[in-house]
Design an enzyme around this catalytic site. Structure first.
Site, short mmCIF file in Angstrom:
data_model
loop_
_atom_site.label_atom_id
_atom_site.label_comp_id
_atom_site.label_asym_id
_atom_site.label_seq_id
_atom_site.Cartn_x
_atom_site.Cartn_y
_atom_site.Cartn_z
CB THR A 132 -0.86 -0.02 1.29
OG1 THR A 132 -1.97 -0.88 1.11
CG2 THR A 132 -1.41 1.32 1.70
N GLY A 187 -10.23 -3.55 2.09
CA GLY A 187 -9.33 -3.62 3.24
C GLY A 187 -9.50 -2.44 4.17
N GLY A 210 -5.12 -6.02 6.11
CA GLY A 210 -6.23 -5.11 6.39
C GLY A 210 -7.27 -5.63 7.35
N1 ASP Z 1 -3.84 -2.75 4.10
C1 ASP Z 1 -3.99 -3.13 2.72
C2 ASP Z 1 -5.19 -4.00 2.57
O1 ASP Z 1 -5.41 -4.86 3.39
C3 ASP Z 1 -2.82 -3.81 2.19
C4 ASP Z 1 -1.52 -3.26 2.70
O2 ASP Z 1 -1.45 -2.21 3.24
O3 ASP Z 1 -0.51 -3.89 2.57
O4 ASP Z 1 -5.90 -3.84 1.59
#
Ligand code: ASP
Length: 348
Positions: free
Chosen positions: A213, A243, A267
């Site tokens: 992300t 997420g 997430g």
């Molecule tokens: N938090 C993001 C999600 O779960 C992915 C990430 O940040 O690595 O969509």
């Protein structure tokens, strides 16, 4: 105390010993600073050629500089956050915008959110497929709609009304992410055959397919902080999975009274543990420093339950903290008193 937290006081002391007018002006200037991330996860040094590592570091430096120059000119923290995130969204290196991971159906569905610490205004979009820079649309939701979060087709209808061009979903395609989808599908199939259960197979899928992300937090010369996060989510995601990144309080949070946070990680955990807001609540109600609060949530709360990831945090004094419980996190910082710092691995 980490090196990020001490850097402010060390540099202040150094500046105060200098007698030039420029140094004095700098010392009395209101602090301004920015921190960015390009995702946390299984980032191993051995997977990088020296050229590749250099290219990642240069892109992180470019993004932090884009945000910093907005702040330096007296711009708002919201604009700095947007400018930095746009650089990362436009790069194929990170899981957001160009470079977003693939869904199970071989498309890209993106989530983003932004929050203004001055007044707790916030905007978010979820599951958008045709928006080149989802963070900009999240900002439009905040500024031009009466809502906080818009999703899917409706969010794109709103984008069109606001004059945002809709782009073909294939512009987000990258070969590396496609290969990663094929690997994730093969692993999931094997695990499903063995475990006879989709949920269990998904649990068994390695973290590397669940994270990645981009985000930014900033403090401007007016003393306002802001946070933003943008993502392609999880590789091989299905059923319109959303997420934490567009969820205010989970993936993004900002209020001047405590701190601004942008998260990256698995997430589902970040939503259930309300990570970004929990960190700021510890600062606000327990009087903790951002470093203490961030470490507690990332290491003491998330780690024991298997929640992998990290956060970037800033407060109105310009303190920055970057805790993560993964092997690495792409990150960079810059402030009016500390030069650009870029990190990828744990010991950077
Ligand atoms: N938090 C993001 C999600 O779960 C992915 C990430 O940040 O690595 O969509």
């Amino acid at each position: 105390m980490s090196k990020y937290n001490i850097s402010l006081s060390v540099s202040l002391a150094a500046i105060m010993m200098m007698s030039s007018t420029a140094a004095l002006a700098q010392a009395t200037e209101r602090p301004f600073a920015i921190a960015i991330h390009g995702g946390a996860g299984t980032i191993k040094k051995e997977k990088f050629t020296p050229e590749r590592e250099k290219a990642y570091r240069a892109k992180l430096a470019e993004a932090v500089e884009a945000g910093y120059s907005v702040l330096d000119k007296g711009g708002a923290s919201l604009d700095a956050v947007t400018a930095a995130i746009n650089v990362l969204e436009n790069s194929p290196f990170f899981n957001a915008g160009k470079g977003a991971v693939y869904t199970h159906n071989e498309t890209h569905e993106m989530d983003a959110s932004i929050m203004d610490g001055k007044n707790r205004q916030a905007g978010a979009v979820a599951g958008v497929k045709h928006i080149e820079n989802p963070i900009n649309l999240a900002r439009l939701v905040m500024e031009e709609s009466v809502h906080v979060m818009l999703s899917g087709d409706g969010a794109e209808e709103f984008a069109s009304q606001q004059g945002v061009a809709l782009v073909d979903n294939t512009i987000f395609d990258t070969e590396g992410r496609y290969k990663s989808l094929l690997r994730a599908k093969a692993k999931m199939k094997k695990a499903e055959d063995e475990l006879k259960d989709y949920q269990a197979a998904h649990q068994a899928l390695a973290t590397e397919y669940k994270v990645g992300t981009v985000g930014a937090v900033a403090l401007d010369k007016m003393g306002n902080i802001a946070a933003g996060t943008s993502t392609g989510g999880m590789t091989n995601k299905r059923f319109g999975r959303i997420g934490d990144s567009p969820v205010i309080g989970a993936g993004t949070f900002a209020e001047n009274e405590s701190c601004a946070v942008s998260a990256t990680g698995h997430g589902e955990y970040f939503i259930r543990y309300n990570v970004a807001a929990d960190i700021c609540a510890r600062v606000k109600y327990q009087g903790k420093s951002i470093e203490q609060a961030g470490n507690e949530v990332i290491h003491d709360v998330l780690m024991p339950v298997g929640g992998t990831g990290g956060v970037i945090i800033i407060d109105t004094k310009g303190n920055i903290s970057l805790p993560f419980n993964t092997k690495g996190m792409y990150r960079a910082t810059k402030s009016n008193i500390s030069p650009t710092y870029v990190g990828i691995f744990k010991d950077d």
